[in-house]
Write a protein that holds these residues in place. Sequence first.
Motif, PDB file in Angstrom:
ATOM      1  N   CYS A 209       0.886  -1.302   0.049  1.00  0.00           N
ATOM      2  CA  CYS A 209      -0.205   0.212   0.092  1.00  0.00           C
ATOM      3  C   CYS A 209       0.891   1.089   0.172  1.00  0.00           C
ATOM      4  CB  CYS A 209      -0.758   0.186   0.953  1.00  0.00           C
ATOM      5  SG  CYS A 209      -1.971  -1.188   1.552  1.00  0.00           S
ATOM      6  N   ASP A 210       1.636   1.391   0.917  1.00  0.00           N
ATOM      7  CA  ASP A 210       2.980   2.533   1.000  1.00  0.00           C
ATOM      8  C   ASP A 210       3.910   2.632  -0.419  1.00  0.00           C
ATOM      9  OD1 ASP A 210       2.948   3.126   3.376  1.00  0.00           O
ATOM     10  OD2 ASP A 210       4.146   1.375   3.930  1.00  0.00           O
ATOM     11  N   ILE A 242       9.831   7.924   0.597  1.00  0.00           N
ATOM     12  CA  ILE A 242      10.385   7.198   0.221  1.00  0.00           C
ATOM     13  C   ILE A 242      11.082   6.669   1.700  1.00  0.00           C
ATOM     14  CG2 ILE A 242      12.769   6.370  -0.262  1.00  0.00           C
ATOM     15  CD1 ILE A 242      12.209   8.799  -2.381  1.00  0.00           C
ATOM     16  N   LEU A 243      10.905   7.733   2.735  1.00  0.00           N
ATOM     17  CA  LEU A 243      11.356   7.343   3.679  1.00  0.00           C
ATOM     18  C   LEU A 243      10.180   6.682   4.100  1.00  0.00           C
ATOM     19  CD1 LEU A 243      12.600  10.352   5.029  1.00  0.00           C
ATOM     20  CD2 LEU A 243      13.826   8.686   4.745  1.00  0.00           C
ATOM     21  N   VAL A 244       8.679   6.078   4.228  1.00  0.00           N
ATOM     22  CA  VAL A 244       7.962   5.842   4.470  1.00  0.00           C
ATOM     23  C   VAL A 244       7.961   4.260   4.127  1.00  0.00           C
ATOM     24  CG1 VAL A 244       5.735   4.926   4.868  1.00  0.00           C
ATOM     25  CG2 VAL A 244       6.110   7.875   4.309  1.00  0.00           C
ATOM     26  N   ILE A 245       8.625   4.249   2.931  1.00  0.00           N
ATOM     27  CA  ILE A 245       8.463   2.479   1.959  1.00  0.00           C
ATOM     28  C   ILE A 245       9.327   2.513   2.615  1.00  0.00           C
ATOM     29  CG2 ILE A 245       8.816   1.587  -0.020  1.00  0.00           C
ATOM     30  CD1 ILE A 245       7.408   3.760  -1.388  1.00  0.00           C
ATOM     31  N   ILE A 246      10.908   2.577   3.596  1.00  0.00           N
ATOM     32  CA  ILE A 246      11.759   2.173   4.225  1.00  0.00           C
ATOM     33  C   ILE A 246      11.358   1.787   5.374  1.00  0.00           C
ATOM     34  CG2 ILE A 246      14.337   2.320   4.843  1.00  0.00           C
ATOM     35  CD1 ILE A 246      14.512   4.911   2.369  1.00  0.00           C
ATOM     36  N   ILE A 247      10.698   2.676   5.741  1.00  0.00           N
ATOM     37  CA  ILE A 247      10.065   1.884   7.397  1.00  0.00           C
ATOM     38  C   ILE A 247       9.664   1.073   7.079  1.00  0.00           C
ATOM     39  CG2 ILE A 247       8.621   3.233   8.987  1.00  0.00           C
ATOM     40  CD1 ILE A 247       9.941   5.778   8.514  1.00  0.00           C
ATOM     41  N   SER A 248       8.652   0.755   6.336  1.00  0.00           N
ATOM     42  CA  SER A 248       7.491  -0.478   6.148  1.00  0.00           C
ATOM     43  C   SER A 248       8.439  -1.208   5.417  1.00  0.00           C
ATOM     44  CB  SER A 248       6.636  -0.113   4.624  1.00  0.00           C
ATOM     45  OG  SER A 248       5.404  -1.067   5.178  1.00  0.00           O
TER      46      SER A 248
END
Length: 412
Positions: A209-210, A242-248
């Motif tokens: 989803c991210d 992009i940070l959200v995807i990395i965190i996920s």
Amino acid sequence: MTIPDDILAADAAGRIPSGVTLEYLAQSRDSSAIVGIIFMICFTGLLMIIRLYARAFIVKKIGLDDALAVVTLMLYIAFVILSIILINLGSGRHIEYIQYVLSLPTVRQTEVLDFIAHILYTTALFLCRLSGLAFYFRLTARSTKLHLSIIIAAPLLFAAYLPQLFLLIFHCKPVTGLWPYEWQVEPKTYNCLSWGLVYSVNSGLSLACDILMFAIPAALIKGLHVSLEKKIKLSIVMFPGILVIIISAIRVWLVAEGQWDSDGSWAYNPMMCVENAEIAATLIALSVPALKPVFGNLFAHLTEYTSSHTRSRSTKLHSLGHSKTIASGAVSSNRDSKRLINWSKIGKDDYEMMPSEISVSRDVRGASRASDHSGEVESRARSPVIRVTNEITINRGHDGVVRVEKPGSRES
């Protein structure tokens, strides 16, 4: 190392095996996890206050995306409270601490609170993504590819949210908020799915989803018929995604480590920090565009500094030799591109989105008609009518050459 009283009491009661040391049971990462979680909620809350100030007092218009973001923040605050309670109860300590030191009522309490917390976590992320879609929807015009992609993305997000929610609610049969350990004695016999299976599936769906959420603006920016410098400026605004995807992705790894590691509970505190960071980063990433009315000058300096090395290449794209290519690109550009370009314009725009800009396509059609009616165009140029544009203007002279003027206001 000072041994806490609860460990000493468990040792005095004979509940701790001889092979487990008191120093090992006393190891804790609770304080650092709590500090990190509190910092994230405070920082996110501050940005949300600034966002709402900008929308309410500068833009003077609260949208659906803002309302969904506020609801997300409320769920996030509840999730933060439960996270801190769970950490203080000992959910992030070594598995031996949970088994030998914590009482069974406390273990059951942590399981129920964790169950509630992750329902809040999953719902908060879902609403936050809907807020992002509402923002993108506000940028788009009807009958465009981006408009259609958002309409398709909304049910996809909902379709991903339902299995996440159902896996949490129906993880045991009969339904319960507990998630019993193998050594945990319960009056009822529960047939439960593996903790790692449920959280791995949920984490994978969340990562998908991210990626979907931040692929939409990335595709839009890539398809813009503008200079590389302008694309870089827009990409800076979307960079937090992009940070959200990395965190996920990190959460997926921590879930796998927690499930298949014999001391899986030791990864609980980092996982809670990552989950808090995922909600915070998603809210921040989707709030950055709304902060432009407040930090317009800062946006300008950042984008100018980052894109300064591309200016020579951008100038070439607007040169006379490429004028025909630019003209054809301008014709194929949709209204989404114009709105996004106008929003990213460095200058004193009234708010982060200007919905009343002049359509480039109309200017292009006017320029095309001018090739056969140059006299009429010339007379209109001398007329006292004033037209203000915020975007590129394409004119064709008597020599038939198409010229592209830089963005900015002009009188004609």
